[in-house]
Design a protein around this motif. Structure first.
Motif, PDB file in Angstrom:
ATOM      1  N   GLN A 260      58.683  24.899   9.401  1.00  0.00           N
ATOM      2  CA  GLN A 260      57.624  24.305  10.061  1.00  0.00           C
ATOM      3  C   GLN A 260      57.948  23.272  10.712  1.00  0.00           C
ATOM      4  O   GLN A 260      58.560  22.290  10.005  1.00  0.00           O
ATOM      5  CB  GLN A 260      56.393  24.248   9.109  1.00  0.00           C
ATOM      6  CG  GLN A 260      55.818  25.208   8.747  1.00  0.00           C
ATOM      7  CD  GLN A 260      54.966  25.665   7.548  1.00  0.00           C
ATOM      8  OE1 GLN A 260      54.341  24.388   7.130  1.00  0.00           O
ATOM      9  NE2 GLN A 260      54.614  26.007   6.841  1.00  0.00           N
ATOM     10  N   LYS A 261      57.706  22.781  11.813  1.00  0.00           N
ATOM     11  CA  LYS A 261      57.538  21.444  12.558  1.00  0.00           C
ATOM     12  C   LYS A 261      57.009  20.225  12.082  1.00  0.00           C
ATOM     13  O   LYS A 261      57.744  19.186  11.045  1.00  0.00           O
ATOM     14  CB  LYS A 261      57.253  21.749  13.668  1.00  0.00           C
ATOM     15  CG  LYS A 261      57.286  19.605  14.157  1.00  0.00           C
ATOM     16  CD  LYS A 261      56.229  20.149  15.277  1.00  0.00           C
ATOM     17  CE  LYS A 261      57.394  18.792  16.744  1.00  0.00           C
ATOM     18  NZ  LYS A 261      56.570  18.812  18.178  1.00  0.00           N
ATOM     19  N   ASN A 262      55.607  20.372  10.874  1.00  0.00           N
ATOM     20  CA  ASN A 262      55.534  19.754  10.250  1.00  0.00           C
ATOM     21  C   ASN A 262      55.258  19.996   8.798  1.00  0.00           C
ATOM     22  O   ASN A 262      54.209  21.020   8.958  1.00  0.00           O
ATOM     23  CB  ASN A 262      54.694  18.503  10.616  1.00  0.00           C
ATOM     24  CG  ASN A 262      54.409  18.121  12.303  1.00  0.00           C
ATOM     25  OD1 ASN A 262      55.239  17.466  12.302  1.00  0.00           O
ATOM     26  ND2 ASN A 262      53.462  18.512  12.995  1.00  0.00           N
ATOM     27  N   ARG A 263      56.109  19.741   7.764  1.00  0.00           N
ATOM     28  CA  ARG A 263      56.455  19.814   6.600  1.00  0.00           C
ATOM     29  C   ARG A 263      55.146  19.388   6.036  1.00  0.00           C
ATOM     30  O   ARG A 263      54.128  18.632   5.892  1.00  0.00           O
ATOM     31  CB  ARG A 263      57.268  19.545   5.725  1.00  0.00           C
ATOM     32  CG  ARG A 263      58.383  20.467   6.339  1.00  0.00           C
ATOM     33  CD  ARG A 263      59.978  19.994   5.544  1.00  0.00           C
ATOM     34  NE  ARG A 263      60.676  19.956   6.010  1.00  0.00           N
ATOM     35  CZ  ARG A 263      62.232  18.914   5.930  1.00  0.00           C
ATOM     36  NH1 ARG A 263      61.892  18.228   5.714  1.00  0.00           N
ATOM     37  NH2 ARG A 263      63.182  19.629   6.993  1.00  0.00           N
ATOM     38  N   PRO A 264      54.315  20.523   4.978  1.00  0.00           N
ATOM     39  CA  PRO A 264      52.778  19.807   4.184  1.00  0.00           C
ATOM     40  C   PRO A 264      53.134  18.817   3.204  1.00  0.00           C
ATOM     41  O   PRO A 264      54.496  18.146   2.682  1.00  0.00           O
ATOM     42  CB  PRO A 264      52.663  21.452   3.136  1.00  0.00           C
ATOM     43  CG  PRO A 264      53.330  22.078   2.978  1.00  0.00           C
ATOM     44  CD  PRO A 264      54.552  22.074   4.502  1.00  0.00           C
ATOM     45  N   TYR A 265      52.211  18.026   3.216  1.00  0.00           N
ATOM     46  CA  TYR A 265      52.375  16.954   2.360  1.00  0.00           C
ATOM     47  C   TYR A 265      53.234  17.157   0.581  1.00  0.00           C
ATOM     48  O   TYR A 265      53.626  16.357   0.153  1.00  0.00           O
ATOM     49  CB  TYR A 265      50.966  15.952   2.467  1.00  0.00           C
ATOM     50  CG  TYR A 265      50.341  16.679   1.189  1.00  0.00           C
ATOM     51  CD1 TYR A 265      50.154  16.330  -0.268  1.00  0.00           C
ATOM     52  CD2 TYR A 265      49.701  17.651   1.503  1.00  0.00           C
ATOM     53  CE1 TYR A 265      49.513  17.526  -0.880  1.00  0.00           C
ATOM     54  CE2 TYR A 265      48.637  18.558   0.855  1.00  0.00           C
ATOM     55  CZ  TYR A 265      48.478  18.031  -1.046  1.00  0.00           C
ATOM     56  OH  TYR A 265      47.939  18.434  -1.479  1.00  0.00           O
TER      57      TYR A 265
END
Length: 142
Positions: free
Chosen positions: A32-37
């Motif tokens: 994923q481009k933005n990994r989850p927190y």
């Protein structure tokens, strides 16, 4: 949140199947481009130290939070990442709150056992920024 789903998934999965499922889960997150927190929390919970080290290589500032977890396994890499992070950060600090933050990160580095390297950085920063008295005040508190 999503971390709750992880707990449920792990509870529903056989112990023998968990490592393979976890690997697939982590790979899908990493793509994923933005990994989850919660990605880094998951890595710590599952003791995925190599992956966590990779995160810190991508974002040097993360070493302040995860150095304590990684140091027993990768002491040389933790030292190098801290040195890089602290040097980069010193180039951007410009006011008292930034100086306090730099000093705080230096304290973490020192607490991990890198006392000599911490002192070398303090000496370097004082020499590099001789006119920043507020920085010198903060560095003296370490």
């Amino acid at each position: 949140g999503y971390y709750t789903y992880y707990d449920e998934l792990k509870a529903l999965t056989d112990d023998e199947e968990w490592p393979e499922l976890l690997d697939h889960l982590l790979i899908s997150i990493e793509e994923q481009k933005n990994r989850p927190y919660f990605y880094e929390e998951l890595l710590v919970a599952e003791q995925q130290w190599e992956r966590l080290l990779h995160v810190c290589h991508e974002q040097h500032e993360r070493i302040v939070e995860y150095g304590v977890d990684l140091q027993p396994f990768y002491p040389a890499e933790v030292e190098a990442l801290f040195m890089s992070h602290l040097t980069e950060k010193s180039e951007c600090v410009s006011n008292r709150s930034h100086y306090k933050s730099l000093a705080s990160d230096l304290r973490v580095f020192k607490k991990l056992g890198y006392k000599e390297r911490t002192q070398q950085l303090i000496t370097l920063f004082k020499a590099r920024y001789p006119k920043r008295s507020a920085l010198h005040d903060e560095l003296a508190s370490i």
